[in-house]
Design a protein around this motif. Structure first.
Motif, mmCIF file in Angstrom:
data_model
loop_
_atom_site.group_PDB
_atom_site.id
_atom_site.type_symbol
_atom_site.label_atom_id
_atom_site.label_comp_id
_atom_site.label_asym_id
_atom_site.label_seq_id
_atom_site.Cartn_x
_atom_site.Cartn_y
_atom_site.Cartn_z
ATOM 1 N N ARG A 148 44.185 -15.640 -19.938
ATOM 2 C CA ARG A 148 43.237 -16.455 -19.180
ATOM 3 C C ARG A 148 43.899 -17.261 -18.065
ATOM 4 O O ARG A 148 44.930 -17.898 -18.247
ATOM 5 C CB ARG A 148 42.455 -17.380 -20.106
ATOM 6 C CG ARG A 148 43.301 -18.396 -20.857
ATOM 7 C CD ARG A 148 42.462 -19.102 -21.900
ATOM 8 N NE ARG A 148 41.924 -18.129 -22.844
ATOM 9 C CZ ARG A 148 40.765 -18.293 -23.501
ATOM 10 N NH1 ARG A 148 40.057 -19.400 -23.343
ATOM 11 N NH2 ARG A 148 40.353 -17.362 -24.334
ATOM 12 N N GLY A 149 43.288 -17.167 -16.895
ATOM 13 C CA GLY A 149 43.757 -17.913 -15.737
ATOM 14 C C GLY A 149 44.798 -17.204 -14.909
ATOM 15 O O GLY A 149 45.100 -17.650 -13.795
ATOM 16 N N ARG A 177 41.544 -14.365 -13.708
ATOM 17 C CA ARG A 177 41.343 -15.646 -13.026
ATOM 18 C C ARG A 177 39.961 -16.168 -13.408
ATOM 19 O O ARG A 177 38.976 -15.430 -13.336
ATOM 20 C CB ARG A 177 41.416 -15.463 -11.512
ATOM 21 C CG ARG A 177 42.787 -15.044 -11.012
ATOM 22 C CD ARG A 177 43.639 -16.250 -10.709
ATOM 23 N NE ARG A 177 44.916 -15.893 -10.114
ATOM 24 C CZ ARG A 177 45.642 -16.720 -9.396
ATOM 25 N NH1 ARG A 177 45.212 -17.962 -9.187
ATOM 26 N NH2 ARG A 177 46.800 -16.345 -8.903
ATOM 27 N N ARG A 178 39.896 -17.411 -13.817
ATOM 28 C CA ARG A 178 38.625 -17.967 -14.244
ATOM 29 C C ARG A 178 38.456 -19.373 -13.677
ATOM 30 O O ARG A 178 39.431 -20.152 -13.614
ATOM 31 C CB ARG A 178 38.547 -18.021 -15.783
ATOM 32 C CG ARG A 178 38.567 -16.637 -16.459
ATOM 33 C CD ARG A 178 37.313 -15.837 -16.120
ATOM 34 N NE ARG A 178 37.304 -14.516 -16.748
ATOM 35 C CZ ARG A 178 37.779 -13.415 -16.192
ATOM 36 N NH1 ARG A 178 38.335 -13.463 -14.977
ATOM 37 N NH2 ARG A 178 37.705 -12.252 -16.817
ATOM 38 N N ILE A 205 40.463 -22.882 -14.655
ATOM 39 C CA ILE A 205 41.790 -22.663 -15.210
ATOM 40 C C ILE A 205 42.743 -22.372 -14.059
ATOM 41 O O ILE A 205 42.580 -21.367 -13.370
ATOM 42 C CB ILE A 205 41.815 -21.490 -16.209
ATOM 43 C CG1 ILE A 205 40.799 -21.721 -17.326
ATOM 44 C CG2 ILE A 205 43.215 -21.323 -16.803
ATOM 45 C CD1 ILE A 205 40.720 -20.572 -18.317
ATOM 46 N N HIS A 254 49.015 -24.193 -14.441
ATOM 47 C CA HIS A 254 48.498 -23.536 -15.641
ATOM 48 C C HIS A 254 49.167 -24.095 -16.896
ATOM 49 O O HIS A 254 48.492 -24.361 -17.910
ATOM 50 C CB HIS A 254 48.736 -22.029 -15.530
ATOM 51 C CG HIS A 254 48.164 -21.226 -16.658
ATOM 52 N ND1 HIS A 254 48.833 -21.039 -17.858
ATOM 53 C CD2 HIS A 254 46.992 -20.542 -16.777
ATOM 54 C CE1 HIS A 254 48.092 -20.291 -18.657
ATOM 55 N NE2 HIS A 254 46.978 -19.971 -18.028
ATOM 56 N N HIS A 281 47.526 -27.196 -18.190
ATOM 57 C CA HIS A 281 46.075 -27.206 -18.394
ATOM 58 C C HIS A 281 45.736 -27.518 -19.851
ATOM 59 O O HIS A 281 46.152 -26.811 -20.778
ATOM 60 C CB HIS A 281 45.483 -25.856 -17.993
ATOM 61 C CG HIS A 281 43.990 -25.819 -18.047
ATOM 62 N ND1 HIS A 281 43.198 -26.624 -17.251
ATOM 63 C CD2 HIS A 281 43.134 -25.080 -18.801
ATOM 64 C CE1 HIS A 281 41.934 -26.371 -17.499
ATOM 65 N NE2 HIS A 281 41.870 -25.442 -18.439
ATOM 66 N N THR A 298 43.156 -28.267 -27.061
ATOM 67 C CA THR A 298 42.685 -27.847 -25.740
ATOM 68 C C THR A 298 43.772 -27.211 -24.890
ATOM 69 O O THR A 298 43.479 -26.681 -23.811
ATOM 70 C CB THR A 298 42.110 -29.043 -24.963
ATOM 71 O OG1 THR A 298 43.136 -30.044 -24.792
ATOM 72 C CG2 THR A 298 40.927 -29.657 -25.702
ATOM 73 N N VAL A 338 46.024 -24.842 -23.034
ATOM 74 C CA VAL A 338 45.761 -23.459 -22.643
ATOM 75 C C VAL A 338 46.707 -22.470 -23.319
ATOM 76 O O VAL A 338 46.347 -21.298 -23.545
ATOM 77 C CB VAL A 338 45.826 -23.313 -21.111
ATOM 78 C CG1 VAL A 338 47.265 -23.413 -20.604
ATOM 79 C CG2 VAL A 338 45.183 -22.014 -20.651
ATOM 80 N N ASP A 387 45.207 -20.975 -26.380
ATOM 81 C CA ASP A 387 44.184 -19.984 -26.071
ATOM 82 C C ASP A 387 44.805 -18.693 -25.545
ATOM 83 O O ASP A 387 44.285 -17.602 -25.785
ATOM 84 C CB ASP A 387 43.192 -20.545 -25.055
ATOM 85 C CG ASP A 387 42.273 -21.593 -25.652
ATOM 86 O OD1 ASP A 387 42.035 -21.544 -26.881
ATOM 87 O OD2 ASP A 387 41.793 -22.467 -24.904
ATOM 88 N N CYS A 388 45.914 -18.786 -24.826
ATOM 89 C CA CYS A 388 46.588 -17.582 -24.353
ATOM 90 C C CYS A 388 47.144 -16.761 -25.517
ATOM 91 O O CYS A 388 47.131 -15.524 -25.483
ATOM 92 C CB CYS A 388 47.712 -17.944 -23.381
ATOM 93 S SG CYS A 388 47.142 -18.518 -21.765
#
Length: 328
Positions: A125-126, A132-133, A136, A143, A146, A153, A155, A158-159
């Motif tokens: 993500r990002g 790309r979102r 993000i 990044h 983030h 939270t 990032v 989440d990656c």
């Protein structure tokens, strides 16, 4: 003393010999480190990834390459590429991570460590051309910060989940890889190496992995070492926000490596201005299962012997995965 001439205002070897690097321990991590990551993994496994494959975009090095998309945690749909053998059945499966430079086109999809492999090459993500979102940041130094105010939270967590969801998507697309005894291989470099170290302990679908110049190793030590990569952005952030040290221990690749029991090959560099070698070697030193070390002269740096060493690492890759991945 550095063995390369360079223009950096610091020593990318950080004054350490190989023997000293091999003696570096890993932080134990927070008491609930395992529980935190197990919960993240279980949430990712509940995601219905609904993968979709686009038309063929390229054929090279014995592989046909297609666009692919899949759902990940948080309701995001991400993109990347799917590589399938140009001829013959699928015999091996891989999830391939990428560095902070992202993944831009089919040239980044091959070669793979073994022929007759199916591989998913996600853009987390990002980052990269296909994930790309809005909201993000796509640049490494932004990044990596983030969502860093909270472990829930950040990032990077989440990656890691994006890699687990990519594995789910691959297994749905290539059911032959789900036969008993057929595990996946993981390949990741730099950011992808660090994410891989964080992902591998909890996911039984991976039979082995290769981590090249992995980042996020030994966060407390990492934050004392200057550099030119994303770690420098975190170092600068910490000066104004010391409370971030309550978050970063949950994202320590060396701590996670101490929970990895499958075979792992680590390619670690003696000189690296972007990912300090002490962190890389801390990941290798901490591995709890069968491990192999492939020493590189440098990482994130062009040098005369770079092509030769890259070819040697590719050969080590082929041997390592051929010995450890059961034919599907």
């Amino acid at each position: 003393m550095s063995v390369f001439e360079h223009g950096f205002p610091f020593d990318p070897a950080y004054g350490r010999t190989l023997d000293q690097l091999l003696a570096l321990p890993a932080p134990a991590g927070p008491a609930d480190f395992d529980a935190f990551w197990q919960a993240r993994y279980e949430a990712a496994r509940r995601v219905s990834t609904t993968p979709a494959v686009g038309p063929q975009e390229d054929e090279r090095d014995g592989f046909r390459i297609f666009g692919v998309s899949f759902a990940s945690v948080g309701g995001l749909r991400l993109g990347g590429w799917l590589a399938l053998p140009a001829d013959g059945p699928v015999e091996h499966g891989f999830v391939v991570g990428h560095g902070y430079g992202g993944r831009q086109d089919t040239a980044d999809a091959v070669p793979l460590p073994l022929p007759r492999s199916a591989a998913i090459l996600p853009c987390v993500r990002g980052l990269g051309a296909r994930s790309r979102r809005p909201g993000i940041p796509g640049e490494a130094d932004q990044h990596v910060l983030h969502g860093i105010g909270s472990r829930d939270t950040y990032v990077i967590g989440d990656c890691v989940a994006d890699l687990w969801c990519a594995a789910s998507a691959l297994l749905e697309l290539v059911p032959d890889l789900t036969v008993p005894g057929a595990g996946l291989g993981y390949v990741g470099e730099s950011l992808g190496g660090g994410l891989g170290a964080l992902a591998l302990p909890w996911d039984e679908r991976f039979a082995c992995g290769r981590l090249t110049v992995p980042t996020f190793g030994d966060q407390p030590l990492r934050l004392t070492l200057p550099g030119v990569g994303s770690g420098e952005a975190v170092r600068n952030y910490r000066r104004e926000h010391p409370e971030v040290m309550k978050v970063l221990p949950y994202f320590d690749a060396a701590t996670a490596a101490s929970r990895i029991h499958v075979p792992v090959l680590v390619a670690a560099a003696l000189f690296d201005p972007a990912v300090p070698p002490p962190g890389q070697f801390a990941v290798y030193n901490a591995l709890a299962g069968p491990s192999e070390l492939h020493v590189l002269s440098a990482g994130h740096f062009e040098y005369a012997e770079g092509d030769r060493e890259a070819a040697e690492l590719a050969a080590a890759d082929r041997r390592f995965f051929a010995e450890r991945l059961k034919d599907a």
